[in-house]
Design an enzyme around this catalytic site. Structure first.
Site, PDB file in Angstrom:
ATOM      1  N   ASP A 166       6.857  64.972  40.503  1.00  0.00           N
ATOM      2  CA  ASP A 166       6.646  63.536  40.749  1.00  0.00           C
ATOM      3  C   ASP A 166       7.663  62.766  39.926  1.00  0.00           C
ATOM      4  O   ASP A 166       7.455  62.533  38.732  1.00  0.00           O
ATOM      5  CB  ASP A 166       5.237  63.104  40.322  1.00  0.00           C
ATOM      6  CG  ASP A 166       4.138  63.773  41.116  1.00  0.00           C
ATOM      7  OD1 ASP A 166       3.796  63.259  42.184  1.00  0.00           O
ATOM      8  OD2 ASP A 166       3.607  64.808  40.651  1.00  0.00           O
ATOM      9  N   ARG A 175       8.521  62.723  35.384  1.00  0.00           N
ATOM     10  CA  ARG A 175       8.410  63.989  34.646  1.00  0.00           C
ATOM     11  C   ARG A 175       9.667  64.294  33.836  1.00  0.00           C
ATOM     12  O   ARG A 175       9.587  64.743  32.713  1.00  0.00           O
ATOM     13  CB  ARG A 175       8.131  65.151  35.616  1.00  0.00           C
ATOM     14  CG  ARG A 175       6.997  64.910  36.580  1.00  0.00           C
ATOM     15  CD  ARG A 175       5.673  64.623  35.917  1.00  0.00           C
ATOM     16  NE  ARG A 175       4.608  64.390  36.879  1.00  0.00           N
ATOM     17  CZ  ARG A 175       3.575  63.589  36.681  1.00  0.00           C
ATOM     18  NH1 ARG A 175       3.444  62.934  35.540  1.00  0.00           N
ATOM     19  NH2 ARG A 175       2.651  63.430  37.612  1.00  0.00           N
ATOM     20  N   LYS A 266       3.666  58.668  50.113  1.00  0.00           N
ATOM     21  CA  LYS A 266       2.280  58.772  49.662  1.00  0.00           C
ATOM     22  C   LYS A 266       1.723  57.378  49.394  1.00  0.00           C
ATOM     23  O   LYS A 266       2.499  56.441  49.173  1.00  0.00           O
ATOM     24  CB  LYS A 266       2.186  59.650  48.414  1.00  0.00           C
ATOM     25  CG  LYS A 266       2.995  59.164  47.198  1.00  0.00           C
ATOM     26  CD  LYS A 266       2.959  60.174  46.063  1.00  0.00           C
ATOM     27  CE  LYS A 266       3.656  59.651  44.830  1.00  0.00           C
ATOM     28  NZ  LYS A 266       3.700  60.626  43.729  1.00  0.00           N
ATOM     29  N   HIS A 267       0.407  57.192  49.517  1.00  0.00           N
ATOM     30  CA  HIS A 267      -0.711  58.114  49.691  1.00  0.00           C
ATOM     31  C   HIS A 267      -1.424  57.716  50.973  1.00  0.00           C
ATOM     32  O   HIS A 267      -2.108  56.701  51.006  1.00  0.00           O
ATOM     33  CB  HIS A 267      -1.669  58.037  48.520  1.00  0.00           C
ATOM     34  CG  HIS A 267      -0.999  58.168  47.165  1.00  0.00           C
ATOM     35  ND1 HIS A 267      -0.370  57.117  46.524  1.00  0.00           N
ATOM     36  CD2 HIS A 267      -0.846  59.253  46.348  1.00  0.00           C
ATOM     37  CE1 HIS A 267       0.115  57.531  45.355  1.00  0.00           C
ATOM     38  NE2 HIS A 267      -0.163  58.819  45.222  1.00  0.00           N
ATOM     39  N   HIS A 279      -8.205  59.302  40.781  1.00  0.00           N
ATOM     40  CA  HIS A 279      -8.196  60.405  39.822  1.00  0.00           C
ATOM     41  C   HIS A 279      -9.599  60.638  39.254  1.00  0.00           C
ATOM     42  O   HIS A 279      -9.925  61.744  38.815  1.00  0.00           O
ATOM     43  CB  HIS A 279      -7.237  60.124  38.665  1.00  0.00           C
ATOM     44  CG  HIS A 279      -5.797  60.197  39.047  1.00  0.00           C
ATOM     45  ND1 HIS A 279      -5.116  59.117  39.571  1.00  0.00           N
ATOM     46  CD2 HIS A 279      -4.904  61.215  39.000  1.00  0.00           C
ATOM     47  CE1 HIS A 279      -3.865  59.474  39.820  1.00  0.00           C
ATOM     48  NE2 HIS A 279      -3.714  60.738  39.483  1.00  0.00           N
ATOM     49  N   ASP A 352      -3.115  65.233  48.017  1.00  0.00           N
ATOM     50  CA  ASP A 352      -2.990  64.863  46.618  1.00  0.00           C
ATOM     51  C   ASP A 352      -3.713  65.954  45.826  1.00  0.00           C
ATOM     52  O   ASP A 352      -4.393  66.823  46.387  1.00  0.00           O
ATOM     53  CB  ASP A 352      -3.604  63.482  46.364  1.00  0.00           C
ATOM     54  CG  ASP A 352      -2.952  62.773  45.182  1.00  0.00           C
ATOM     55  OD1 ASP A 352      -2.333  63.444  44.342  1.00  0.00           O
ATOM     56  OD2 ASP A 352      -3.085  61.532  45.085  1.00  0.00           O
TER      57      ASP A 352
END
Length: 626
Positions: A166, A175, A266-267, A279, A352
């Site tokens: 990501d 990242r 996404k998403h 999440h 996801d």
């Protein structure tokens, strides 16, 4: 029609989208093989597959069911090298994948997964709280990628990996850090209003990912953020205007393709209007079908038209498409009906992360992957219990709960994608080349130039800006409890101001400044000529800090360095800017704008509502220049 829809104008979407509304297909619709596609990626029997069709069908005939099921999964690994890990990393791999599975290569050997996803150390999840920590520097990442590909291609069928991460750009979901180039995030690009900048930004990210062996990026975010209270999207979205989001998402797809890696929109079908984070829970999107057509779907349609190769699902409930209450990830009407059949998408559909609350709150770990496959998904990302998920899918296929043809359909798409990207020919990268590509001077220059187009001057009532180059004493304050991009926000901004000949006092605070910190910051203003304060999605304590600084009577320059809505909590502040992020480029651009080196041209890509939400404080498109 311009589809700019804040929550203040949401009701208008019903009429705007009504003309676009089409009938939803039956939830019982079946797909035995990949269908044709508007973006030119066909299934078996389609001419687009001609170079690979025979090879893929031959492979499917020779693969075991276990090998096919492995291809469906995208998993994480702990460590910086495929074969050599620390004791803690080995223990973490064993804890997640079983005794004897100590290295990343062991994970590949056991499951023969279709993909690996990279994380940095911040993710955690390992023994003692360690993270996967896969991405320390370009040479190391490239070596890890090559080692993983060697492990994969040494298996019986020799199928290379999709290696993903990501790297959205901006300061929220990323990242790779320095020397990787930190491009601006989506909302900053939305403020810049330039499709060329969006394309180039994605091309830089994609080029650097490709150099280290990452061939699939989970970006761009295609959600239309019409809810200022959205806790999970915010600046990850281009903004609230569906047309603007569609334009810049499509441009990013073009950029990633130019770099040779797969983009992932996404998403789906759109996470932009929720006040709950998937999440941790299961949000519900209450949009009607007309509103979905007007607000949420245009960016995904644009991505498909530009050849997007993968789309990630959202763990959200969308009753207007599927009244059953199933999350989109596990909903056949949404995945097969809407995305496959209505929108004509025949690329890869990936879930996801299946360990997120939006999935686990509804389905146990042995049910979620099976339901997602039944819905029409191809790739299963990060199941919370890999053995449980793998065996559940394997048993579902063996029992006939998932048909062999349904399994082959997804594996066909995965193999086709790998053939199209040349991974069967050569999945390896030049380790020596990685250092010269990642963080290349041209990339860094482009990042700064693009970011300079995004900083938005929202309020300059006192005419404090632009600042002259005359020396002055400056207090820089704001959150300083976390080191990101090599230093704290307060320290980075202090360095940028100090480099312009100013005498700087830095006073950092917590994310929620204590009363003692607020009192001390106010006291420090007695010995300065100017105050610069940053807020980051300002909570009450941050707003109290701003109020105390304003009360001193000293000139205050206030910058919101994440979502731009902070000004609504302190409308008396005369000077306010929005940067939409705090990458090094964003902080440098803020300093350039403050000192008049860059004339601000950014325009709000969202409406800033009043604090009570009853009106607009600053409208979409607002932005001052000198």
């Amino acid at each position: 029609m311009q589809r700019r829809l804040s929550r203040l104008t949401l009701a208008a979407a019903v009429m705007a989208g009504a003309a676009l509304l089409v009938a939803s297909p039956s939830a019982a619709a079946e797909t035995a093989a990949p269908s044709g596609s508007k973006q030119g990626v066909g299934g078996p029997g389609h001419s687009e597959d001609a170079p690979f069709r025979g090879k893929i069908i031959s492979m499917l005939r020779h693969m075991t069911v276990e090998e096919k099921v492995g291809q469906l999964f995208v998993v994480e690994v702990f460590g910086q090298d495929a074969n050599n890990v620390t004791a803690a990393q080995a223990a973490s791999n064993e804890a997640k994948y079983g005794a004897g599975v100590r290295t990343p290569a062991d994970v590949v050997n056991k499951y023969k997964p279709g993909g690996i996803i990279y994380f940095d150390s911040r993710r955690g999840g390992g023994v003692g709280g360690i993270g996967p920590d896969n991405v320390r520097n370009p040479r190391q990442i490239a070596t890890l990628s090559n080692g993983l590909q060697a492990a994969a291609t040494s298996q019986r069928m020799g199928i290379p990996l999709l290696i993903s991460t990501d790297q959205e750009g901006g300061a929220v979901v990323y990242r790779l850090v320095a020397p990787a180039t930190a491009m601006p995030g989506n909302m900053a690009l939305g403020a810049g209003r330039s499709a060329d900048d969006a394309r180039r930004s994605a091309e830089v990210i994609g080029t650097e990912l490709a150099a280290v062996g990452i061939n699939q990026n989970f970006g761009p975010v295609a959600d239309v953020n019409i809810n200022p209270a959205n806790p999970v999207i915010g600046v990850r979205s281009v903004g609230e205007d569906a047309d603007l989001v569609a334009e810049l998402v499509a441009a990013q797809v073009d950029g990633y393709q130019a770099a040779g890696i797969a983009a992932t929109a996404k998403h789906f079908p759109g996470h932009g209007d929720t006040a709950e984070d998937s999440h941790f829970g299961l949000p519900e999107i209450t949009h009607s079908r007309a509103e979905l057509e007007a607000i949420d779907l245009p960016p995904f349609k644009a991505a498909i038209e530009h050849g997007i190769e993968s789309i990630m699902t959202a763990h959200i409930v969308v009753p207007s498409v599927d009244p059953s209450g199933a999350p989109a990830t596990m909903s056949k009407p949404i995945i097969t009906g809407l995305l496959r059949k209505e929108l004509g998408f025949d690329g890869l559909i990936i879930t996801d992360a299946l360990g997120m609350g939006g999935a686990t709150s509804t389905y146990p770990p042995d049910v979620a992957p099976v339901q997602a496959l039944k819905a029409g998904v191809d790739q299963l990302l990060l199941p919370p219990a890999m053995d449980v998920a793998y065996n559940a899918v394997l048993n579902a296929v063996r029992s006939g709960d998932i048909s062999r043809s349904r399994l082959d359909e997804s594996v066909y798409r995965i193999l086709r994608h790998k053939f199209r990207h040349g991974l069967f020919d050569n999945p390896f990268v030049d380790v020596d080349n990685a250092d010269s590509v990642v963080g290349a001077p041209a990339h860094l220059a482009d990042a700064q130039e693009i970011t300079d187009h995004t900083t938005t001057l929202i309020k300059n009532d006192a005419g404090v800006l632009p600042l002259s180059k005359d020396p002055r004493r400056v207090l820089v304050t704001g959150r300083s409890d976390v080191v990101l991009f090599g230093d704290t926000i307060a320290n980075q901004l202090s360095d940028a101001i100090r480099a312009r000949g100013q005498t700087v006092t830095t006073f950092g605070t917590n994310a929620s400044p204590t009363q003692a910190q607020i009192t001390q910051a106010a006291a420090l203003t007695a010995n300065v000529d100017l105050v610069v304060v940053t807020t980051n999605n300002a909570n009450a304590a941050q707003q109290n800090l701003v109020s105390a600084l304003l009360a001193t009577g000293k000139p205050v320059v206030w910058a919101g360095v994440r979502n731009p809505y902070d000004i609504a909590g302190n409308t008396s502040a005369p000077t306010y800017l929005a940067t939409y992020g705090f990458t090094p480029g964003s902080i440098e651009s803020l300093a350039r704008v403050m000192f008049g080196e860059v004339n601000p041209t950014g325009k709000l890509p969202v409406t800033i509502p009043t604090a009570d939400g009853t009106g607009a404080l600053y409208p979409f498109g607002h932005g001052l220049s000198y």
